[in-house]
Design an enzyme around this catalytic site. Sequence first.
Site, PDB file in Angstrom:
ATOM      1  N   ASP A 498      -6.648   3.323 -23.054  1.00  0.00           N
ATOM      2  CA  ASP A 498      -6.480   4.582 -23.780  1.00  0.00           C
ATOM      3  C   ASP A 498      -7.630   5.527 -23.512  1.00  0.00           C
ATOM      4  O   ASP A 498      -7.478   6.729 -23.603  1.00  0.00           O
ATOM      5  CB  ASP A 498      -6.361   4.323 -25.284  1.00  0.00           C
ATOM      6  CG  ASP A 498      -7.616   3.693 -25.863  1.00  0.00           C
ATOM      7  OD1 ASP A 498      -8.273   2.917 -25.150  1.00  0.00           O
ATOM      8  OD2 ASP A 498      -7.942   3.978 -27.025  1.00  0.00           O
ATOM      9  N   ARG A 502     -15.511   5.323 -24.760  1.00  0.00           N
ATOM     10  CA  ARG A 502     -16.046   4.815 -26.025  1.00  0.00           C
ATOM     11  C   ARG A 502     -15.886   3.295 -26.112  1.00  0.00           C
ATOM     12  O   ARG A 502     -15.458   2.637 -25.157  1.00  0.00           O
ATOM     13  CB  ARG A 502     -15.379   5.522 -27.202  1.00  0.00           C
ATOM     14  CG  ARG A 502     -13.910   5.208 -27.370  1.00  0.00           C
ATOM     15  CD  ARG A 502     -13.325   5.979 -28.565  1.00  0.00           C
ATOM     16  NE  ARG A 502     -11.933   5.691 -28.756  1.00  0.00           N
ATOM     17  CZ  ARG A 502     -11.004   6.606 -28.991  1.00  0.00           C
ATOM     18  NH1 ARG A 502     -11.320   7.888 -29.041  1.00  0.00           N
ATOM     19  NH2 ARG A 502      -9.750   6.252 -29.187  1.00  0.00           N
ATOM     20  N   ASP A 503     -16.221   2.754 -27.275  1.00  0.00           N
ATOM     21  CA  ASP A 503     -16.177   1.306 -27.488  1.00  0.00           C
ATOM     22  C   ASP A 503     -14.755   0.848 -27.766  1.00  0.00           C
ATOM     23  O   ASP A 503     -14.466   0.284 -28.814  1.00  0.00           O
ATOM     24  CB  ASP A 503     -17.096   0.949 -28.666  1.00  0.00           C
ATOM     25  CG  ASP A 503     -16.821   1.821 -29.880  1.00  0.00           C
ATOM     26  OD1 ASP A 503     -15.909   2.685 -29.804  1.00  0.00           O
ATOM     27  OD2 ASP A 503     -17.500   1.655 -30.899  1.00  0.00           O
ATOM     28  N   GLU A 504     -13.856   1.135 -26.840  1.00  0.00           N
ATOM     29  CA  GLU A 504     -12.456   0.786 -27.038  1.00  0.00           C
ATOM     30  C   GLU A 504     -11.865   0.345 -25.700  1.00  0.00           C
ATOM     31  O   GLU A 504     -11.794  -0.831 -25.425  1.00  0.00           O
ATOM     32  CB  GLU A 504     -11.714   1.990 -27.631  1.00  0.00           C
ATOM     33  CG  GLU A 504     -10.445   1.580 -28.337  1.00  0.00           C
ATOM     34  CD  GLU A 504      -9.908   2.655 -29.274  1.00  0.00           C
ATOM     35  OE1 GLU A 504     -10.701   3.397 -29.869  1.00  0.00           O
ATOM     36  OE2 GLU A 504      -8.677   2.745 -29.397  1.00  0.00           O
ATOM     37  N   ASP A 511       0.612   4.014 -25.838  1.00  0.00           N
ATOM     38  CA  ASP A 511       0.191   5.004 -24.843  1.00  0.00           C
ATOM     39  C   ASP A 511       0.819   4.668 -23.491  1.00  0.00           C
ATOM     40  O   ASP A 511       1.315   5.534 -22.783  1.00  0.00           O
ATOM     41  CB  ASP A 511      -1.329   5.023 -24.704  1.00  0.00           C
ATOM     42  CG  ASP A 511      -2.052   5.222 -26.027  1.00  0.00           C
ATOM     43  OD1 ASP A 511      -1.655   4.600 -27.026  1.00  0.00           O
ATOM     44  OD2 ASP A 511      -3.024   5.990 -26.065  1.00  0.00           O
ATOM     45  N   TRP A 569       4.849   1.252 -30.237  1.00  0.00           N
ATOM     46  CA  TRP A 569       3.774   0.521 -29.565  1.00  0.00           C
ATOM     47  C   TRP A 569       4.356  -0.807 -29.054  1.00  0.00           C
ATOM     48  O   TRP A 569       4.406  -1.043 -27.854  1.00  0.00           O
ATOM     49  CB  TRP A 569       2.585   0.315 -30.516  1.00  0.00           C
ATOM     50  CG  TRP A 569       1.625   1.473 -30.443  1.00  0.00           C
ATOM     51  CD1 TRP A 569       0.381   1.472 -29.860  1.00  0.00           C
ATOM     52  CD2 TRP A 569       1.815   2.811 -30.946  1.00  0.00           C
ATOM     53  NE1 TRP A 569      -0.186   2.719 -29.955  1.00  0.00           N
ATOM     54  CE2 TRP A 569       0.656   3.561 -30.613  1.00  0.00           C
ATOM     55  CE3 TRP A 569       2.844   3.463 -31.608  1.00  0.00           C
ATOM     56  CZ2 TRP A 569       0.517   4.911 -30.944  1.00  0.00           C
ATOM     57  CZ3 TRP A 569       2.704   4.823 -31.934  1.00  0.00           C
ATOM     58  CH2 TRP A 569       1.556   5.510 -31.604  1.00  0.00           C
ATOM     59  N   GLU A 779      -7.454  13.419 -25.966  1.00  0.00           N
ATOM     60  CA  GLU A 779      -6.783  12.659 -27.016  1.00  0.00           C
ATOM     61  C   GLU A 779      -6.111  13.585 -28.031  1.00  0.00           C
ATOM     62  O   GLU A 779      -5.044  13.300 -28.554  1.00  0.00           O
ATOM     63  CB  GLU A 779      -7.810  11.777 -27.736  1.00  0.00           C
ATOM     64  CG  GLU A 779      -7.218  10.838 -28.742  1.00  0.00           C
ATOM     65  CD  GLU A 779      -8.192   9.737 -29.136  1.00  0.00           C
ATOM     66  OE1 GLU A 779      -9.401   9.920 -28.916  1.00  0.00           O
ATOM     67  OE2 GLU A 779      -7.745   8.702 -29.642  1.00  0.00           O
ATOM     68  N   HIS A 800      -7.570  10.774 -21.973  1.00  0.00           N
ATOM     69  CA  HIS A 800      -6.576  10.044 -22.765  1.00  0.00           C
ATOM     70  C   HIS A 800      -5.212  10.486 -22.282  1.00  0.00           C
ATOM     71  O   HIS A 800      -4.780  11.580 -22.567  1.00  0.00           O
ATOM     72  CB  HIS A 800      -6.767  10.463 -24.223  1.00  0.00           C
ATOM     73  CG  HIS A 800      -6.602   9.363 -25.189  1.00  0.00           C
ATOM     74  ND1 HIS A 800      -7.634   8.521 -25.522  1.00  0.00           N
ATOM     75  CD2 HIS A 800      -5.542   8.971 -25.926  1.00  0.00           C
ATOM     76  CE1 HIS A 800      -7.200   7.650 -26.420  1.00  0.00           C
ATOM     77  NE2 HIS A 800      -5.937   7.900 -26.672  1.00  0.00           N
TER      78      HIS A 800
HETATM   79  C1  RAM Z   1      -6.446   5.016 -30.838  1.00  0.00           C
HETATM   80  C2  RAM Z   1      -6.103   5.577 -29.525  1.00  0.00           C
HETATM   81  C3  RAM Z   1      -4.860   5.041 -28.907  1.00  0.00           C
HETATM   82  C4  RAM Z   1      -3.771   4.914 -29.907  1.00  0.00           C
HETATM   83  C5  RAM Z   1      -4.224   4.131 -31.104  1.00  0.00           C
HETATM   84  C6  RAM Z   1      -3.192   4.049 -32.181  1.00  0.00           C
HETATM   85  O1  RAM Z   1      -7.405   4.104 -30.779  1.00  0.00           O
HETATM   86  O2  RAM Z   1      -5.930   6.963 -29.727  1.00  0.00           O
HETATM   87  O3  RAM Z   1      -4.476   5.912 -27.902  1.00  0.00           O
HETATM   88  O4  RAM Z   1      -2.655   4.282 -29.336  1.00  0.00           O
HETATM   89  O5  RAM Z   1      -5.382   4.662 -31.652  1.00  0.00           O
END
Ligand code: RAM
Length: 906
Positions: A498, A502-504, A511, A569, A779, A800
């Site tokens: 995504d 960042r820390d993700e 997505d 999702w 995003e 994003h």
């Molecule tokens: C966030 C990101 C991601 C999304 C989720 C729900 O961390 O925006 O793209 O799918 O949330």
Amino acid sequence: MGCRLHNLSVPSLSAGGKSLIFCIVSEKKENIMYSECKISGLCCEFLNNPIGIDETIPRLSWKINDLRQGARQTAYQVVAASSIQKLSAKPDLWDSGMVSSDQSLDVIYGGKKLKSRQQVFWQVRVRDYKGEWTDWSERASFEIGLLKSADWQAEWISHDFPKLTPANESCPFMRNEFEVKTGLVKARAYVTARGLFELHLNGKRVGCDHFTPGWTDYHKRIQYLTYDVQSLLVEGKNAAGAILGTGWYAGGLLWYNGRHFYGDQMSVLMQLELEYSDGSSQTVVTSPDWKTTTGPILMSEIYHGETYDARREMTGWSESRFDDVAWPKAKVVDAPKVPLVSIRSTPVRKQEELTVVGLTEPVFGVHVFELTQNMVGWARIKIRGKAGQEVVVRYSEMLKDDGTLYLDNLRTAKCTDRYICKGDGEEIFEPHFTFHGFRYIEITGLCEKPQMADVTGIVLHSGIDPTGVFECSEPLVNKLQSCILWGQKGNFFEVPTDCPQRDERLGWTGDAQVFIRTACFNRDVAAFFTKWCIDLEDSQDEAGAFPHVAPDVLCNVKGLKEEVGCAAWADAGVICPWTIYLCYGDKRILERHYKSMTKWIEWRVKNSKNLICEKSIFGDWLAIDISQGDPGRSPTPRDLIATAYFAYTTEIVSKVAGILGHTADKKRYCDLHKKVKITFQKEFISPNGRVAGDTQTAYLLALGFDLVPVKQQKHAVERLVREIEVRGTQLSTGFVGTPLLAPVLTKFGRADLAYKLLLTQTYPSWIYPILQGGTTMWERWNSYTKDKGFGNANMNSFNHYAYGAIGEWMYNTVAGIELDPNKPGYKNIIIKPQPGEGITWARAELVSRYGLIVCSWKLDGKKLSVNGVIPPNTTATVILPGKKPKSIQSGKFEFESVQNPASLTF
Ligand code: RAM
């Protein structure tokens, strides 16, 4: 080996711009100046001459190059042999004989049973439409990997220093020496790690892959790689070395500083298999004889960056005759209890280089380098410093008003590289096991003023070859296409992520499913998604629900485990394999995931109340009218979203059942789909076509998934249009609704409105972020605005791809190249450009698996001229405004139609 760094610049996006495809095709040395009929592009399981695959019944594909109108294949013959000599003399593995068929994709290998390490050379010839046979194609090959665990004699080894702790994060270096005899004819290295590895032989890095062995759910499977290393070995003494990084396995993952998600100790497994001309063989393996120590990499973490002390470099550490007496012995650790599987896609590699276009010093000693483009990878830096001098490199996607880095959106990710100089004149630094999302690079700690040429942006992403070009008369839309493409490059990093900063950086399923169609236009993502669909299935729980991310690393986060099965999702588990089937014609991906798809539908049945589903944790994520600032609280009712998706994916599964010949299932899912549809209509659609919630997304889901009864459609479309128009012709949709906007408006005769939305320049729109300086998709529509500054830093990625899902419509509606679901993989192509106001010409190219498709149109007053190319062995259906659909054969085409573009009817 032989990796080349592709220095591809973005194609000039003007009508006369050089075609990207032309560059790529010629770089691959494909013969695009077709002669009568030639065969090229031989591949096996989407890969060119792969080695170490674990498909024992692989599928073979080829392309036909033939410029003649109507060119197609009428028969083929494939031969396969265990050596090149046998292939020419008498193929000993397979001779398909003459097969009357136009199939040129995914022909199933039908020869002798293949075993581990088996090398297969193959060739094909085809009969053309005039009944003449081509010459035999050039030879291609594939090689089976290590299929059984008994094939592995190597032992997993680890470092002997204390387990990884924040105080000890050094990357282990490991080495050993071995002898190579005279007459080496073949050498393969099979290698993997828990953590990330770099393999070295005789002082050289093996391959050009990074972040290997890739990211899978290491509790379910670990990928290994196979390299042809013959050219790196010498007769006599040789040395092998490995460097390990924490990666996804043991490094930091997620936003709460979680570590060691899969394990806390890195380890490596390597098996080098050598064959000699006298028929003998030798195996060199990782074992307790190996030595290990720490070196210059004091820390290297995906989110946090790398600390590299060049003073600790160990020159010659992976060469023979290096003195490792002081290195402790490696220790053998338990082998993982999960299968080792061959890597399925092309790993992350260096793909492009970006040069610096600006250099400032907003604060004394703080040097900020600017690239033209927000990108993902790292910076290569030339440094001159004294021994022990620390140079700190930080990365950001945006700058603050004062010209310093905007770092707030990185959250806990440190994204900082530190280089400690050895004091040796010019030193060059590139990190190893970290990547950053950035456009700006800040360097501090230098003792002399740097030059722009000291820094280069190194773009890394998974191997996804370019396949698509889109351009049109509106420069801002071309810029949008560029943003979408860079969003894809930056986030196709082992898994579809995504955000890369960042820390993700997780494989968010929602997505991925909204963007996958666009992704398939821009790049060849067949192998990439084939692998990720396995990750998806691995992440499905026992009951059948898919999680938010795959590989699923949220399952340990408090409260999130219960959230699985979230509409839009979790539906990726059905939509992604289905889309890969449609775009590439790959039936096996449906077979492989069929059970998991049906399990998901059954989960929905069980977890619905009278077929109304409620699970939609994220709603229409980040929609405009969210309440209380919660991005998941969109006004579109959650049960409506969930039930709409229930109907949609059930319908897909009914089609899949039909394609795979599961007749009883087909009936079950067709009936179920009908019932869910009726339930949806009763529950959410009023007799006069009002859909519950009355939001754009509610109408888009109902109309887009074909849930509105025909007699109410007109009213529903009117209400959707009204909802857009009362806002001043603006969208209000989030991640769920936005991808459907343009396609649904077009489907119901309002392409004009879709064009208006596409060309809107004010907030919220696709063009708005570009006018705020965006070079990638963001995003949020307002992640940054020139008047209000930065959006909520808590969730504010400047890379994003979700809103980039409009790309699909740009290719298939603006430019007019679309697939035919009844003949997937572009076996029949729908050419249906739908010009709209504001755009006077458009053009797209797509390298399908059959070859290059081109469609180009221009409007001259009322005259619409369309031309293009259909590849050999395909057909097309051309649908132009005001004309009857026309079937055409492969080759060039040209049509004209006179129509008022404002009243285009199809
Ligand atoms: C966030 C990101 C991601 C999304 C989720 C729900 O961390 O925006 O793209 O799918 O949330």
